[in-house]
Design a protein around this motif. Structure first.
Motif, mmCIF file in Angstrom:
data_model
loop_
_atom_site.group_PDB
_atom_site.id
_atom_site.type_symbol
_atom_site.label_atom_id
_atom_site.label_comp_id
_atom_site.label_asym_id
_atom_site.label_seq_id
_atom_site.Cartn_x
_atom_site.Cartn_y
_atom_site.Cartn_z
ATOM 1 N N PHE A 129 -32.490 99.768 24.510
ATOM 2 C CA PHE A 129 -32.151 98.414 24.944
ATOM 3 C C PHE A 129 -30.675 98.333 25.322
ATOM 4 O O PHE A 129 -30.301 97.785 26.352
ATOM 5 N N GLY A 130 -29.825 98.905 24.471
ATOM 6 C CA GLY A 130 -28.397 98.927 24.771
ATOM 7 C C GLY A 130 -28.088 99.749 26.000
ATOM 8 O O GLY A 130 -27.220 99.392 26.804
ATOM 9 N N ASP A 131 -28.804 100.857 26.166
ATOM 10 C CA ASP A 131 -28.595 101.721 27.313
ATOM 11 C C ASP A 131 -28.948 101.000 28.609
ATOM 12 O O ASP A 131 -28.226 101.088 29.610
ATOM 13 N N ALA A 132 -30.078 100.291 28.611
ATOM 14 C CA ALA A 132 -30.507 99.560 29.804
ATOM 15 C C ALA A 132 -29.507 98.469 30.164
ATOM 16 O O ALA A 132 -29.173 98.275 31.347
ATOM 17 N N THR A 133 -29.011 97.763 29.156
ATOM 18 C CA THR A 133 -28.033 96.706 29.407
ATOM 19 C C THR A 133 -26.739 97.278 29.978
ATOM 20 O O THR A 133 -26.135 96.709 30.896
ATOM 21 N N ALA A 134 -26.318 98.422 29.445
ATOM 22 C CA ALA A 134 -25.088 99.056 29.936
ATOM 23 C C ALA A 134 -25.247 99.525 31.377
ATOM 24 O O ALA A 134 -24.352 99.339 32.208
ATOM 25 N N HIS A 135 -26.376 100.135 31.695
ATOM 26 C CA HIS A 135 -26.601 100.608 33.061
ATOM 27 C C HIS A 135 -26.621 99.456 34.060
ATOM 28 O O HIS A 135 -26.168 99.607 35.195
ATOM 29 N N ALA A 136 -27.147 98.326 33.630
ATOM 30 C CA ALA A 136 -27.198 97.162 34.520
ATOM 31 C C ALA A 136 -25.803 96.674 34.891
ATOM 32 O O ALA A 136 -25.612 96.039 35.934
ATOM 33 N N ALA A 137 -24.828 96.964 34.039
ATOM 34 C CA ALA A 137 -23.470 96.495 34.294
ATOM 35 C C ALA A 137 -22.913 97.059 35.595
ATOM 36 O O ALA A 137 -22.038 96.451 36.212
ATOM 37 N N MET A 138 -23.402 98.223 36.032
ATOM 38 C CA MET A 138 -22.919 98.805 37.287
ATOM 39 C C MET A 138 -23.257 97.910 38.464
ATOM 40 O O MET A 138 -22.464 97.756 39.396
ATOM 41 N N LEU A 139 -24.434 97.311 38.421
ATOM 42 C CA LEU A 139 -24.797 96.352 39.461
ATOM 43 C C LEU A 139 -23.884 95.141 39.395
ATOM 44 O O LEU A 139 -23.484 94.592 40.432
ATOM 45 N N GLY A 140 -23.518 94.732 38.184
ATOM 46 C CA GLY A 140 -22.586 93.622 38.032
ATOM 47 C C GLY A 140 -21.220 93.932 38.605
ATOM 48 O O GLY A 140 -20.569 93.065 39.195
ATOM 49 N N VAL A 141 -20.775 95.172 38.455
ATOM 50 C CA VAL A 141 -19.493 95.586 39.030
ATOM 51 C C VAL A 141 -19.537 95.468 40.548
ATOM 52 O O VAL A 141 -18.603 94.945 41.181
ATOM 53 N N ALA A 142 -20.619 95.950 41.155
ATOM 54 C CA ALA A 142 -20.756 95.888 42.612
ATOM 55 C C ALA A 142 -20.754 94.442 43.110
ATOM 56 O O ALA A 142 -20.075 94.104 44.094
ATOM 57 N N LEU A 143 -21.496 93.585 42.441
ATOM 58 C CA LEU A 143 -21.546 92.178 42.839
ATOM 59 C C LEU A 143 -20.186 91.503 42.657
ATOM 60 O O LEU A 143 -19.787 90.684 43.486
ATOM 61 N N SER A 144 -19.474 91.866 41.605
ATOM 62 C CA SER A 144 -18.152 91.285 41.372
ATOM 63 C C SER A 144 -17.182 91.646 42.490
ATOM 64 O O SER A 144 -16.432 90.795 42.980
ATOM 65 N N LEU A 145 -17.215 92.911 42.888
ATOM 66 C CA LEU A 145 -16.318 93.349 43.958
ATOM 67 C C LEU A 145 -16.700 92.712 45.295
ATOM 68 O O LEU A 145 -15.829 92.349 46.085
ATOM 69 N N ALA A 146 -18.006 92.564 45.537
ATOM 70 C CA ALA A 146 -18.463 91.963 46.788
ATOM 71 C C ALA A 146 -18.097 90.483 46.859
ATOM 72 O O ALA A 146 -17.724 89.970 47.922
ATOM 73 N N LEU A 147 -18.203 89.782 45.740
ATOM 74 C CA LEU A 147 -17.936 88.340 45.693
ATOM 75 C C LEU A 147 -16.482 88.026 45.346
ATOM 76 O O LEU A 147 -16.104 86.865 45.280
ATOM 77 N N GLN A 148 -15.694 89.095 45.070
ATOM 78 C CA GLN A 148 -14.286 88.952 44.718
ATOM 79 C C GLN A 148 -14.094 88.062 43.489
ATOM 80 O O GLN A 148 -13.275 87.142 43.481
ATOM 81 N N ILE A 149 -14.873 88.352 42.467
ATOM 82 C CA ILE A 149 -14.733 87.650 41.199
ATOM 83 C C ILE A 149 -14.378 88.676 40.124
ATOM 84 O O ILE A 149 -14.351 89.879 40.385
ATOM 85 N N SER A 150 -14.134 88.212 38.930
ATOM 86 C CA SER A 150 -13.770 89.099 37.825
ATOM 87 C C SER A 150 -14.882 90.110 37.532
ATOM 88 O O SER A 150 -16.056 89.736 37.439
ATOM 89 N N VAL A 151 -14.494 91.377 37.409
ATOM 90 C CA VAL A 151 -15.465 92.411 37.059
ATOM 91 C C VAL A 151 -16.079 92.120 35.697
ATOM 92 O O VAL A 151 -17.279 92.330 35.483
ATOM 93 N N PHE A 152 -15.274 91.610 34.779
ATOM 94 C CA PHE A 152 -15.777 91.256 33.450
ATOM 95 C C PHE A 152 -16.894 90.221 33.556
ATOM 96 O O PHE A 152 -17.952 90.361 32.931
#
Length: 266
Positions: free
Chosen positions: A35-58
């Motif tokens: 469960f923790g592994d899946a949540t961590a891997h999903a964060a990479m998609l969050g990083v991409a969306l953050s950079l695309a939308l120019q919002i905080s990576v966090f």
């Protein structure tokens, strides 16, 4: 003092260790490693969306990690085998995140930094975010400690005590998403689950109480950070993986101690 990059790196690593320790204990008790592994891997998609939308990576990483965790929680009771579901979602999210990153033109991305962490590049702002997130996680877990323990021990007992296990699961899910978001800078997407699980697993043979296990896990995580950073500096190795390697060695040592100790002493 904070102008020293090693000092900032150490403080960042210790902050992540303190956040991951109590949460990692519940991950171990509830057998939620995947469960923790899946949540961590999903964060990479969050990083991409953050950079695309120019919002905080966090913010982006935490939002996507939270969505992933909630999705797993919802789908787990609908006929899907948990390990299969987590495997599909974890690797799919990581793959989509990496593909999304490739479409970001005009943005310079340190992909290895996001995958394996770049703790030596932690800034004062990153440090503030990491410790704020760590304090929130510690506060959440501390606030619901007894209820979380009861729900982990036995769901029927939790209902009898007026505790809703699903609510406690959501609290763990939120804490996990926050921890993943703050840990990206330190150990990266691929090693976040290791910092959640390894110190807690190493603390288990050395602890007599749940509280003792959480505190011991925090100490092991902090020690792994300090020793791992020193080893990385001396041996010129990657800092994030070095920290996890030290934690793994401590786990091996604690397992040996646990196996040779008389059962009456454990």
């Amino acid at each position: 003092m904070l102008d020293d990059f090693m000092t900032r790196a150490t403080l960042a690593g210790v902050g992540v260790a303190f956040a991951a320790a109590p949460l990692g204990s519940f991950v171990v008790w509830r057998r939620m490693a995947y469960f923790g592994d899946a949540t961590a891997h999903a964060a990479m998609l969050g990083v991409a969306l953050s950079l695309a939308l120019q919002i905080s990576v966090f913010a982006g990483a935490m939002a996507v990690a939270l969505v992933m965790a909630l999705t797993v929680t919802i789908l787990s009771g609908r006929g899907y085998a948990m390990d299969t579901l987590l495997g599909v979602l974890a690797h799919s999210a990581l793959a989509f995140g990496l593909v999304a990153v490739s479409f970001l033109s005009g943005i310079r991305i340190d992909l290895m930094g996001y995958l394996f962490g770049d703790i030596l590049a932690v800034s004062r702002g990153d440090l503030a975010v990491i410790w704020a997130g760590a304090l929130i996680v510690i506060g959440l877990i501390g606030w619901r400690w007894s209820a979380l323990l009861t729900a982990t021990l036995n769901e029927e007992l939790a209902y009898a005590s007026g505790i809703d296990p699903k609510r406690e699961q959501l609290i763990l899910t939120l804490a996990l998403a926050i921890t993943v978001a703050v840990a990206i800078k330190v150990v990266g997407v691929l090693l976040i689950a290791a910092m959640l699980i390894v110190p807690a697993a190493a603390a288990r043979p050395l602890s007599r109480t749940p509280e003792g296990m959480a505190l011991t896990a925090a100490a092991i995580g902090a020690a792994s950070t300090i020793i791992g950073l020193r080893a990385a500096y001396v041996l010129d190795t990657p800092a994030g993986p070095s920290i996890v390697c030290v934690a793994a060695l401590i786990f091996a040592l604690s397992s040996v101690i646990g196996s040779v100790a008389p059962s009456s002493d454990r």
